[in-house]
Design an enzyme around this catalytic site. Structure first.
Site, mmCIF file in Angstrom:
data_model
loop_
_atom_site.group_PDB
_atom_site.id
_atom_site.type_symbol
_atom_site.label_atom_id
_atom_site.label_comp_id
_atom_site.label_asym_id
_atom_site.label_seq_id
_atom_site.Cartn_x
_atom_site.Cartn_y
_atom_site.Cartn_z
ATOM 1 N N PRO A 1 -5.839 -20.686 -5.443
ATOM 2 C CA PRO A 1 -5.723 -19.302 -4.981
ATOM 3 C C PRO A 1 -7.092 -18.637 -4.822
ATOM 4 O O PRO A 1 -7.983 -18.823 -5.653
ATOM 5 C CB PRO A 1 -4.928 -18.604 -6.089
ATOM 6 C CG PRO A 1 -4.337 -19.684 -6.914
ATOM 7 C CD PRO A 1 -5.201 -20.890 -6.742
ATOM 8 N N HIS A 2 -7.241 -17.900 -3.720
ATOM 9 C CA HIS A 2 -8.457 -17.137 -3.467
ATOM 10 C C HIS A 2 -8.107 -15.970 -2.563
ATOM 11 O O HIS A 2 -7.051 -15.944 -1.955
ATOM 12 C CB HIS A 2 -9.558 -18.014 -2.866
ATOM 13 C CG HIS A 2 -9.149 -18.757 -1.633
ATOM 14 N ND1 HIS A 2 -8.305 -19.857 -1.672
ATOM 15 C CD2 HIS A 2 -9.456 -18.564 -0.339
ATOM 16 C CE1 HIS A 2 -8.118 -20.300 -0.438
ATOM 17 N NE2 HIS A 2 -8.797 -19.537 0.385
ATOM 18 N N GLY A 3 -8.981 -15.013 -2.491
ATOM 19 C CA GLY A 3 -8.708 -13.793 -1.729
ATOM 20 C C GLY A 3 -8.931 -13.957 -0.234
ATOM 21 O O GLY A 3 -9.466 -14.961 0.233
#
Length: 158
Positions: free
Chosen positions: A71-73
């Site tokens: 997960p990352h923005g």
């Protein structure tokens, strides 16, 4: 260790306090939020980054195979990144990730294009079956750091 291009190793981006070997989540949304909250807790991102991680997950899955999600923005959230960092959460019970089972999340916070290099380094670790297994089997946070620390040979060849 920073190489000639200024790239830091994965282990240097991961604080011991950002490693949870017994995380719990009953959905991918809860898991992504847990990653984001861990990055906030260690001072790597502002709280707005957590919502950007959830938005990224709604847009495209961060599942990469072998029971791992990263997960990352979104790109729009780069201003919420205080410093490049990782978190490592291993879940006691597998999480349904759109039909796949995830047991490990490696959350990424990176300003600029830093996430591309981090993803490339992570892919190298995860494509090595022994290293991927060592990550899943880690019993102490230090074990996770050891797997993510490049060998002398890798460090000098990069």
């Amino acid at each position: 260790m920073v190489d000639e291009s200024g790239t830091r190793s994965l282990a240097e981006l991961l604080d011991l306090e950002a490693i949870d070997l017994d995380a719990r989540a009953d959905s991918k949304e809860v898991a992504v939020r847990a990653c984001g909250e861990t990055l906030v807790r260690v001072g790597a991102v502002q709280p707005a980054y957590v919502d950007a991680m959830l938005e990224r997950e709604r847009t495209i899955s961060t599942y990469v195979g072998e029971g791992v999600a990263i997960p990352h923005g979104t790109l729009a959230a780069k201003e919420a990144v205080v410093r490049d960092a990782l978190c490592y959460l291993r879940f006691a019970e597998p999480i349904d990730w759109d039909g796949d089972e995830v047991t490990v999340c490696v959350g990424i916070a990176a300003a600029g294009d830093g996430h591309v290099e981090v993803l490339a380094q992570l892919a190298q670790v995860l494509m090595d079956p022994d290293q991927a297994q060592a990550l899943r089997d880690a019993t102490r946070p230090e074990d996770v750091l050891r797997v993510l620390q490049p060998t002398e040979e890798e460090a000098t060849s990069s």
